[in-house]
Design a protein around this motif. Sequence first.
Motif, short mmCIF file in Angstrom:
data_model
loop_
_atom_site.label_atom_id
_atom_site.label_comp_id
_atom_site.label_asym_id
_atom_site.label_seq_id
_atom_site.Cartn_x
_atom_site.Cartn_y
_atom_site.Cartn_z
N VAL A 96 0.84 -1.20 0.00
CA VAL A 96 0.00 0.00 0.00
C VAL A 96 0.87 1.25 0.00
O VAL A 96 0.63 2.20 -0.77
N ASP A 97 1.89 1.28 0.83
CA ASP A 97 2.79 2.43 0.88
C ASP A 97 3.54 2.61 -0.43
O ASP A 97 3.83 3.74 -0.85
N LYS A 100 0.90 4.07 -3.05
CA LYS A 100 0.36 5.41 -2.76
C LYS A 100 0.98 6.51 -3.61
O LYS A 100 0.25 7.36 -4.16
N PRO A 101 2.31 6.58 -3.75
CA PRO A 101 2.89 7.69 -4.52
C PRO A 101 2.49 7.70 -5.99
O PRO A 101 2.59 8.74 -6.65
N LEU A 103 -0.57 6.96 -7.12
CA LEU A 103 -1.99 7.27 -7.30
C LEU A 103 -2.25 8.67 -7.87
O LEU A 103 -3.10 8.82 -8.75
N SER A 127 -7.33 -2.41 1.09
CA SER A 127 -6.69 -1.31 1.81
C SER A 127 -6.39 -0.14 0.88
O SER A 127 -6.51 1.04 1.27
N ILE A 128 -6.00 -0.44 -0.35
CA ILE A 128 -5.75 0.62 -1.33
C ILE A 128 -7.04 1.40 -1.61
O ILE A 128 -7.05 2.63 -1.64
N PHE A 131 -7.95 3.56 1.33
CA PHE A 131 -7.11 4.76 1.35
C PHE A 131 -7.63 5.78 0.35
O PHE A 131 -7.72 6.98 0.65
N CYS A 132 -7.99 5.32 -0.85
CA CYS A 132 -8.54 6.23 -1.86
C CYS A 132 -9.84 6.87 -1.37
O CYS A 132 -10.10 8.05 -1.61
N GLN A 135 -8.82 9.50 1.47
CA GLN A 135 -7.97 10.61 1.05
C GLN A 135 -8.44 11.09 -0.32
O GLN A 135 -8.07 10.53 -1.35
N TYR A 138 -6.35 11.42 -3.42
CA TYR A 138 -5.85 10.19 -4.03
C TYR A 138 -6.96 9.36 -4.67
O TYR A 138 -6.67 8.37 -5.34
#
Length: 322
Positions: A96-97, A100-101, A103, A127-128, A131-132, A135, A138
């Motif tokens: 996931v980390d 993230k960059p 996205l 989880s991705i 996160f979207c 945030q 993203y």
Amino acid sequence: MTCNNDTAEIEARLLKECRTIVPLMEANLYKGRAGRIGVIGGSLEYTGAPYFSAISALKVGCDLSHVFCPLNAAPVIKSYSPELIVHPILDAGNAVDLIKPWLPRLHVLIVGPGLGKDSGILDTVGSILQFCREQQDYAKPLVIDADGLFMVTKNPKVILNYPKGVILTPNAIEFSRLAKSVLDKDWEATSDPDPEHVRALAVALGSNTTVVHKGQSDVIATASDGVSVVKCAIGGSGRRCGGQGDVLSGSLGTFYFWASLKPVRDPPEGDGCFPPAVIASYAACLLTRECNSRAVAKAGRSTLATDMLEEIHPAFESLFEN
């Protein structure tokens, strides 16, 4: 907004609207303006699916196509084409980390082609998407197919009321499983779906959801305006080769980005009857069916998804650039 025209008039209107979203090929464009698409998928067993999806997005006209896949699938996918940007990170402990960059650089995410059913990978993908959702900077519009639909069937909340819009592309069996999970309905799997069933599933999954039930006729229903249900029955054939749905999902990713932009051409009179997700879905269904029809005319029962890829340009030109 409601469209009360008959079927022929609706399809004629839709085709005009599809043509308005196609960006002109102008000298002042720079790389990325026509779309940057991300495909989350692939597994040791299924490397063809993410390739077909990602390469179809490119052939329709996006500028860059990324594939986020497990490490053991990456070398195979890379070997299919040098055109794809392949990230072998989906099974990393910090996947996931690592994703993230990327996205903010992507316009649409296609989730599911060849993904497999490994619980760890599916948790990472969930989880991705979470996160979207949380945030907004993203968040990306989603196209969900294949094993991405399996993930949604197991946990519909992963896309419920997703803020940026989501298009699901189930076949008959996948739709019946979703209906049972989301609506607790035992609807029989059929290639001739009831439009009201497709609408009911879209509405149940939230106001930003569109469902494309693939079949003898593709039925498209959206909850974004509460009323739109359309069919695409033009083209196609009796040949159902593996990979055809991946051609659809990749094409849809590019069309979805284009439809989200302000049209660069003058819109047809009465433009606005259909939401962008419906226009994109109709364009992708129409193109895929036309590619299938053209490929089968040449190869018959021997038709493969690779044959359909070769038909994307002539089919696109015939449908959307005349």
